[in-house]
Design an enzyme around this catalytic site. Structure first.
Site, PDB file in Angstrom:
ATOM      1  N   GLY A 248       0.838  -1.194   0.000  1.00 15.45           N
ATOM      2  CA  GLY A 248       0.000   0.000   0.000  1.00 15.45           C
ATOM      3  C   GLY A 248       0.870   1.240   0.000  1.00 15.45           C
ATOM      4  O   GLY A 248       0.769   2.089  -0.865  1.00 15.45           O
ATOM      5  N   ILE A 640       8.546  -4.465  21.048  1.00 11.45           N
ATOM      6  CA  ILE A 640       8.440  -5.145  19.761  1.00 11.45           C
ATOM      7  C   ILE A 640       7.519  -6.361  19.930  1.00 11.45           C
ATOM      8  O   ILE A 640       7.791  -7.265  20.721  1.00 11.45           O
ATOM      9  CB  ILE A 640       9.830  -5.582  19.258  1.00 11.45           C
ATOM     10  N   ASN A 642       6.566  -8.583  17.507  1.00 12.67           N
ATOM     11  CA  ASN A 642       7.054  -9.754  16.785  1.00 12.67           C
ATOM     12  C   ASN A 642       8.397  -9.408  16.133  1.00 12.67           C
ATOM     13  O   ASN A 642       8.440  -8.754  15.092  1.00 12.67           O
ATOM     14  CB  ASN A 642       6.020 -10.176  15.722  1.00 12.67           C
ATOM     15  N   PRO A 643       9.491  -9.805  16.763  1.00 17.63           N
ATOM     16  CA  PRO A 643      10.811  -9.397  16.267  1.00 17.63           C
ATOM     17  C   PRO A 643      11.057  -9.790  14.812  1.00 17.63           C
ATOM     18  O   PRO A 643      11.636  -9.011  14.044  1.00 17.63           O
ATOM     19  CB  PRO A 643      11.789 -10.127  17.197  1.00 17.63           C
ATOM     20  N   GLN A 649      10.100  -5.574   8.415  1.00 20.65           N
ATOM     21  CA  GLN A 649       9.669  -4.221   8.061  1.00 20.65           C
ATOM     22  C   GLN A 649      10.858  -3.270   7.943  1.00 20.65           C
ATOM     23  O   GLN A 649      10.949  -2.468   7.020  1.00 20.65           O
ATOM     24  CB  GLN A 649       8.719  -3.691   9.149  1.00 20.65           C
ATOM     25  N   LYS A 712       5.541   1.177  19.506  1.00 17.98           N
ATOM     26  CA  LYS A 712       5.682   2.183  18.451  1.00 17.98           C
ATOM     27  C   LYS A 712       5.775   1.464  17.102  1.00 17.98           C
ATOM     28  O   LYS A 712       5.629   0.253  17.038  1.00 17.98           O
ATOM     29  CB  LYS A 712       6.923   3.045  18.719  1.00 17.98           C
ATOM     30  N   GLY A 715       7.292   0.573  10.376  1.00 18.70           N
ATOM     31  CA  GLY A 715       7.052   0.472   8.936  1.00 18.70           C
ATOM     32  C   GLY A 715       7.799   1.495   8.092  1.00 18.70           C
ATOM     33  O   GLY A 715       8.214   1.208   6.983  1.00 18.70           O
ATOM     34  N   GLU A 716       7.950   2.700   8.596  1.00 17.83           N
ATOM     35  CA  GLU A 716       8.521   3.773   7.785  1.00 17.83           C
ATOM     36  C   GLU A 716       9.915   4.185   8.245  1.00 17.83           C
ATOM     37  O   GLU A 716      10.619   4.918   7.561  1.00 17.83           O
ATOM     38  CB  GLU A 716       7.553   4.966   7.792  1.00 17.83           C
TER      39      GLU A 716
HETATM   40 MO1  MOS Z   1       1.861   5.383   5.058  1.00 19.93          MO
HETATM   41  S1  MOS Z   1       2.791   6.624   3.746  1.00 19.93           S
HETATM   42  O1  MOS Z   1       1.370   6.239   6.379  1.00 19.93           O
HETATM   43  O2  MOS Z   1       0.948   4.210   4.397  1.00 19.93           O
END
Ligand code: MOS
Length: 757
Positions: A248, A640, A642-643, A649, A712, A715-716
């Site tokens: 996504g 964390i 799931n390490p 990610q 926390k 992903g980014e």
């Molecule tokens: Mo993201 S750019 O918050 O899917």
């Protein structure tokens, strides 16, 4: 385990499911082809829709010849602005910051190349594709404006999702007067297209004024009412199914024209319709990352402390909408300076509208800031790591709130040690490997916001000991299905394998947006709370039941674990969930949950995930071909769940950072405005051979403020820091900075020539 009564606010103990590196719960379905993605659905009577895109980037369609398409065998209908009914909501109206202005055949204007100008609907996909090719359009064409020197400049009112476009603190000029040295750099970043593996798709089926939509979506709770508004039906009439997404990255959090056209076609033809974008159609109507032209300047005192930071970002958007990447806000939380001045300008390109793309703002901004930091370190004659350890921020300068700087420090140390950063020569061009390749080491700081959304979830425990937990959440491939399941099971005090779990459906409680790297914290927090709510009710029943060993223990701390409720003070005193329900004659208990972020914490603390990335590159001394030989990052993101999945990610983010540094660039033809490389042959992304060694290390972090569970996002985070680390490593190998991403061979050759001269 469920810990009852719930410990107020800070830091609930999670159970034994969380923290385990469970493999993906949806993995088997995916690798065996049993996972049904949106476009896999084939309801009875299905028609196929394919849109024809504009071949110009600005102007107007003056005539549209649909005769040949209509005469084509299998074609049943061609939608054009002449015969397409209006939506109930103006498609140019922005009802929320997550609403994009969309193109749904309501006018003749062309605002970007590839904009839908007609939709061909046919009995087969082949006929629809062929029909779309037979559409003949004539245009009144205006010159396309793509690029900072061509587009129309303006002063934006906001960047990102409603973030201020400028900020200043301290006295920049005054600090500069005291400065001993300064560095400044201008760097451009290109248009980048999200290009999820699964292109956007919709399968729409109407039953009267009830609508069922299969569509990959990151934010079912936002999409459902939004679709309802477009089609003038109550939100409860919309069923949206999105169990699996093939990526996504932000571009499936918002609704766009093509999906709405599929739904519109189904309504007009009173038959189910599928509309799936082809790869080349991803380069226009479904967002991208803004191009940026950025200037960063740092001023330092004689002790190499930063005094002033100035960041200007010129950012692209479309001619008709206002999403701007917030690149110049990235530095507000990265390094410490008494004076800061950041500001954005906007430039209108004749492209589709950009949007949030993985680590929006920070990816682009930090890609330039990290270069400036290494240049400042060079000027200071300091090691880049030492320089950062001297100058890293401990707060978000935009609001003065402190953040978890200790965790950041640990990330620097952990990653540097694992990489073997020691003894790095300060000057560039000093290292060669055994094959004679120029070798360089660079680093960058990773940071990303840790937002928290108001997600909801439900859990049910049944008399037979079975249980179920659910939320509408989204697994984009990141592993949410698994991590959320683990948290749901812990909420219920059961093993993950002993509960049923479901996500990805609009009938489920709103799991909020899978975005902002907030999904695990937000939806997971809600699931945990829903399970806790069940066990709290169960405890109430048991402690009031004179036949229960827990009778009268209402004020004691009880623990639910492996389907058994017992006293924390004496685990022998307790009984099974089923025994409690059986005796009470209750079939099931339903619990509701919401995650919680403490309001006082929000007012006191800034919330971020942190990290540091170190890169090694090898550069051919003659050809200047670059290979990234090693990427090592260390990251702190609270608890964390799931390490294995968190590392996956982070690794993916780092690879994307490498893609940003070396590969990705959406190129448009200056003459026509059309995308030139709208396929995976021309739009470069790394393949496995480009990624010989990527290592993501997790730094333990106990963040008691961020939310009840201390979770926390990851992903980014990984993309930030990595881009600059690679650019810095290339400089360290070659002495060259190219001033634009992606870093290209021709630019390196030119830079190397200039150095020799
Ligand atoms: Mo993201 S750019 O918050 O899917």
């Amino acid at each position: 385990m469920a810990d009852i009564p719930m410990v107020a606010a800070h830091h609930v103990r999670l159970g034994s499911n969380s923290g385990q590196s469970m493999t993906r719960k949806d993995g088997l379905a995916k690798v065996t082809g049993k996972a049904n993605y949106a476009a896999d659905n084939r309801p009875e009577g299905l028609l196929h829709a394919v849109f024809a895109g504009a071949s110009i980037a600005r102007g107007r369609v003056t005539s549209l010849d649909t005769k040949a398409a209509l005469a084509h065998p299998g074609v049943v209908h061609v939608m054009t602005p002449d015969n397409t009914s209006a939506l109930s909501q103006d498609p140019d109206e922005k009802t929320t910051p997550f609403t994009a202005r969309i193109d749904v055949l309501q006018h003749d204007d062309v605002r970007y190349a590839g904009q839908p100008i007609a939709v061909v609907v046919a009995e087969t996909l082949e006929a629809a594709i062929e029909g779309a090719r037979l559409i003949k359009a004539e245009y009144d064409e205006q010159p396309a404006r793509i690029g900072f020197d061509d587009g129309e400049a303006f002063t934006p009112e906001a960047v990102g999702i409603s973030t201020p476009p400028k900020f200043a603190t301290g006295d920049l000029e005054d600090q500069r007067k005291q400065a001993a040295s300064s560095v400044s750099v201008v760097v451009e970043t290109p248009l980048q297209y999200h290009n999820a593996m699964e292109p956007h798709a919709v399968v729409a089926a109407w039953d009267g004024d009830k609508l069922t939509v299969d569509m990959p979506n990151q934010a079912i709770g936002l999409a459902k009412p939004s679709i309802a508004n477009y089609f003038g039906i109550p939100a409860e009439n919309v069923t949206l199914r999105s169990p699996y997404l093939g990526g996504g990255f932000g571009s499936k959090a918002v609704l766009f024209g093509p999906q709405m056209l599929g739904i519109l076609a189904a309504r007009e033809l009173k038959r189910p319709v599928k509309l799936a974008l082809k790869r080349d159609q991803m380069f226009g109507p479904v967002q991208h990352r803004s191009a940026t032209r950025q200037t960063v300047r740092y001023d330092m005192d004689a002790d190499n402390r930063l005094l002033a930071f100035e960041h200007r970002a010129n950012v692209s958007t479309s001619s008709f909408d206002n999403w701007l990447d917030g690149a110049a806000n990235a530095g507000l939380s990265l390094y410490a300076t008494p004076a800061i001045s950041v500001a954005h300008t906007g430039t209108r390109f004749d492209t589709g509208t950009p949007g949030a793309m993985r680590a929006p703002g920070i990816a682009t901004g930090s890609a330039v800031i990290e270069c400036a930091m290494d240049m400042a370190a060079e000027k200071a004659g300091m090691d880049p790591l030492e320089f950062r350890l001297l100058n890293y921020a401990e707060k978000d300068h935009s609001n003065g709130k402190p953040y978890s700087a200790k965790a950041l420090r640990e990330c620097y140390e952990t990653a540097a040690n694992a990489f073997g950063w020691k003894d790095r020569p300060l000057k560039p061009g000093q290292m060669r490997d055994e094959n004679g390749m120029l070798t360089g080491w660079g680093m960058g700081t990773s940071i990303f916001h840790a937002p928290f959304f108001p997600a909801k979830a439900r859990a049910v425990l049944r008399k037979d000991g079975s249980a179920r937990a659910e939320t509408s959440g989204a697994d984009m491939g990141q592993g949410a299905w698994t991590a959320l399941w683990q948290m749901a099971a812990d909420g219920l005090g059961m093993a993950a394998d002993d509960i049923d779990f479901d996500i990805g459906h609009s009938d489920l409680p709103d799991g909020s947006v899978a975005g902002g790297s907030a999904h695990t914290a937000s939806a997971g927090g809600a699931l945990f709370a829903a399970g806790n709510d069940v066990i709290r009710q169960l405890a109430e029943i048991a402690t009031k039941d004179s036949d229960s060993p827990l009778f009268g223990a209402g004020n004691e701390r009880l623990i639910g674990e492996n389907g058994r409720l017992f006293k924390a003070s004496d685990p022998n005193v307790g009984e099974s969930y089923t025994a409690i329900l059986e005796r009470a004659g209750i079939d099931e208990i339903e619990g509701q949950g919401r995650g919680n972020r403490d309001k006082a914490s929000t007012e006191t603390y800034a919330m971020f995930s942190h990290g540091a990335v170190f890169a090694e590159v090898k550069v051919d001394p003659d050809l200047y071909q670059v290979r990234v030989s090693r990427l090592v990052g260390a990251f702190a993101a609270g608890r964390i769940i799931n390490p294995r999945l968190a590392k996956s990610q982070l690794t993916g983010g780092m690879i994307w950072g490498m893609s940003f540094a070396l590969h990705e660039e959406g190129v448009h033809d200056k003459r026509t405005g059309r995308p030139l490389n709208n396929d995976f042959a021309g739009y470069h992304i790394p393949v496995l051979a480009d990624v010989p060694h990527v290592e993501a290390l997790l730094v333990d972090e106990d963040d008691p403020h961020v939310n009840d569970l201390g979770v926390k996002g990851v992903g980014e985070l990984g993309i930030t820091g990595t881009v600059g680390a690679i650019a810095n490593a290339i400089w360290h190998a070659t002495g060259v900075r190219t001033g634009r991403y992606p870093i290209k061979i021709e630019d390196l050759l030119k830079g190397a020539e200039a150095l020799k001269a």
